[in-house]
Design an enzyme around this catalytic site. Structure first.
Site, PDB file in Angstrom:
ATOM      1  N   TYR A 162      43.869 -95.024  30.666  1.00  0.00           N
ATOM      2  CA  TYR A 162      42.908 -95.295  31.715  1.00  0.00           C
ATOM      3  C   TYR A 162      42.648 -96.811  31.924  1.00  0.00           C
ATOM      4  O   TYR A 162      41.907 -97.382  32.851  1.00  0.00           O
ATOM      5  CB  TYR A 162      41.857 -94.353  31.825  1.00  0.00           C
ATOM      6  CG  TYR A 162      41.938 -93.009  31.978  1.00  0.00           C
ATOM      7  CD1 TYR A 162      43.355 -92.336  32.508  1.00  0.00           C
ATOM      8  CD2 TYR A 162      40.843 -92.206  31.837  1.00  0.00           C
ATOM      9  CE1 TYR A 162      43.421 -90.962  32.348  1.00  0.00           C
ATOM     10  CE2 TYR A 162      40.972 -90.708  31.698  1.00  0.00           C
ATOM     11  CZ  TYR A 162      42.299 -90.223  32.151  1.00  0.00           C
ATOM     12  OH  TYR A 162      42.402 -88.809  31.983  1.00  0.00           O
ATOM     13  N   HIS A 205      47.594 -86.390  25.078  1.00  0.00           N
ATOM     14  CA  HIS A 205      47.335 -86.483  26.335  1.00  0.00           C
ATOM     15  C   HIS A 205      48.311 -85.732  27.222  1.00  0.00           C
ATOM     16  O   HIS A 205      48.077 -84.665  28.189  1.00  0.00           O
ATOM     17  CB  HIS A 205      47.608 -87.856  26.886  1.00  0.00           C
ATOM     18  CG  HIS A 205      46.925 -88.193  28.154  1.00  0.00           C
ATOM     19  ND1 HIS A 205      46.392 -89.578  28.658  1.00  0.00           N
ATOM     20  CD2 HIS A 205      46.607 -87.427  29.398  1.00  0.00           C
ATOM     21  CE1 HIS A 205      45.826 -89.249  30.027  1.00  0.00           C
ATOM     22  NE2 HIS A 205      46.010 -88.203  30.136  1.00  0.00           N
ATOM     23  N   LYS A 210      42.213 -90.085  24.590  1.00  0.00           N
ATOM     24  CA  LYS A 210      43.483 -89.342  24.601  1.00  0.00           C
ATOM     25  C   LYS A 210      44.589 -90.148  23.859  1.00  0.00           C
ATOM     26  O   LYS A 210      44.915 -91.543  24.173  1.00  0.00           O
ATOM     27  CB  LYS A 210      43.853 -88.601  25.984  1.00  0.00           C
ATOM     28  CG  LYS A 210      42.780 -88.109  26.407  1.00  0.00           C
ATOM     29  CD  LYS A 210      43.259 -87.388  27.662  1.00  0.00           C
ATOM     30  CE  LYS A 210      42.010 -86.743  28.560  1.00  0.00           C
ATOM     31  NZ  LYS A 210      41.336 -87.922  29.440  1.00  0.00           N
ATOM     32  N   ASP A 235      34.794 -88.929  29.308  1.00  0.00           N
ATOM     33  CA  ASP A 235      36.269 -88.480  28.974  1.00  0.00           C
ATOM     34  C   ASP A 235      37.033 -89.831  29.622  1.00  0.00           C
ATOM     35  O   ASP A 235      37.007 -90.187  30.749  1.00  0.00           O
ATOM     36  CB  ASP A 235      36.578 -87.332  30.020  1.00  0.00           C
ATOM     37  CG  ASP A 235      38.194 -86.946  29.638  1.00  0.00           C
ATOM     38  OD1 ASP A 235      38.328 -86.591  28.698  1.00  0.00           O
ATOM     39  OD2 ASP A 235      38.977 -87.472  30.723  1.00  0.00           O
TER      40      ASP A 235
END
Ligand SMILES: NC(=O)c1ccc[n+]([C@@H]2O[C@H](COP(=O)([O-])OP(=O)(O)OC[C@H]3O[C@@H](n4cnc5c(N)ncnc54)[C@H](OP(=O)(O)O)[C@@H]3O)[C@@H](O)[C@H]2O)c1
Length: 279
Positions: free
Chosen positions: A48, A106, A73, A43
């Site tokens: 990120y 997201h 996302k 994930d």
């Protein structure tokens, strides 16, 4: 590993490797360690800043593409249709893969109110072959109903905050009612609360000769929820998937459900009605 079937016919492992903070050379090593030791679903998210590390780990291991699942996302800045399609392609290029196994919006960002357009882009990206399974994250029932009504397409999964201090059971039920698989994020509370020292959980863990982390992961699985749990350490990574040889009783499940603190339990107070991320 055990799997969940989702509403589009695809299937996903019950436990995924969360990757917040797994970046750079150290992140690549941690992701490789997880993939070597039983994790099959990663994930990540553009936000990120580690899609590059995810891609490098996959390439270095040389594992056949069909044996690894990658989920990312869509960031808030890309909810407009064309921007969303570009963002999905750019993410794929960064990771160095041709398709996502799963891809989520997201956050709904209801104040900006572009999430229906973003969902239409995911629906089309799936038709173009860029994504196998499309889903959302942090969507409340009103957001789910709006995208389903506008496009006729129901998300396969909804990834939401869930841990014993914020069990989010109402939203899980709303997902279930719509045929959507719930995914949990921050299942261990991201070390921002004292969940891993909780006395009730410690007692249940002792009963089963397991750790508190394992009890929380098992509680999610017995509730029918996919668990995204992050660890950069082999020891924790192994512990977190060693949860298929014990069963919590109904009473223990209920005791854990009772640890809920409502909104007070949120790890960072992020309410999807209000939360804004513009990057
Ligand atoms: N959709 C969203 O909006 C959203 C939001 C937040 C997170 N997520 C996803 O969900 C994933 C998980 O959430 P999270 O990263 O916030 O937190 P988390 O998985 O609840 O907790 C991670 C923390 O727990 C530690 N840990 C892991 N296993 C452990 C064990 N067995 N015993 C003791 N400590 C352990 C980790 O340390 P070590 O690394 O040292 O093991 C890390 O500090 C994220 O990585 C991300 O992929 C999604």
């Amino acid at each position: 590993m055990e799997f969940y079937n989702v509403n589009d016919g695809n299937k996903f492992p019950k436990i995924a490797l969360g990757t917040v903070d797994l970046k750079g050379a150290k992140g690549v090593q941690s992701i490789k360690t997880a993939l070597r030791n039983g994790y099959e679903l990663i994930d990540t998210s553009t936000n990120y800043n580690n899609e590059g590390a995810v891609g490098k780990a996959i390439r270095e291991l040389n594992i056949p593409r069909e044996h690894i699942q990658v989920s990312s996302k869509l960031p808030g800045a890309n909810h407009e249709y064309d921007k969303a399609i570009d963002a999905i392609q750019e993410s794929l290029y960064r990771i160095g893969i041709d398709y996502f196994d799963k891809y989520l919006i997201h956050w709904p960002l209801p104040k900006r109110d572009n999430y229906v357009e973003a969902w239409q882009a995911l629906v089309d990206a799936q038709k173009f072959g860029l994504i196998k399974t499309i889903g959302v994250s942090n969507f409340l029932p009103e957001h789910l109903d709006r995208i389903i009504e506008a496009t006729g397409v129901t998300p396969a999964t909804n990834q939401i905050e869930r841990h014993p201090y914020f069990n989010n059971l109402d939203l899980h039920q709303a997902n279930k009612d719509r045929g959507i698989l719930t995914e949990a994020w921050s299942p261990l509370g991201r070390e921002l609360n004292d969940l891993l020292e909780n006395k009730v959980l410690a007692e249940i863990a002792r009963e089963h000769d397991k750790s508190i982390a394992q009890v929380i992961i098992r509680w999610n699985i017995q509730t029918g929820i996919l668990v995204n749990v992050k660890s950069g350490q082999l020891e924790h990574q192994l512990e977190n998937i060693d949860v298929f040889d014990f069963e919590l009783t109904q009473e223990e499940m209920e005791l854990i459900n009772q640890l809920d603190k409502g909104k007070e339990g949120l790890v960072e107070g992020q309410d999807p009605r209000e939360y804004e991320e513009f990057d």
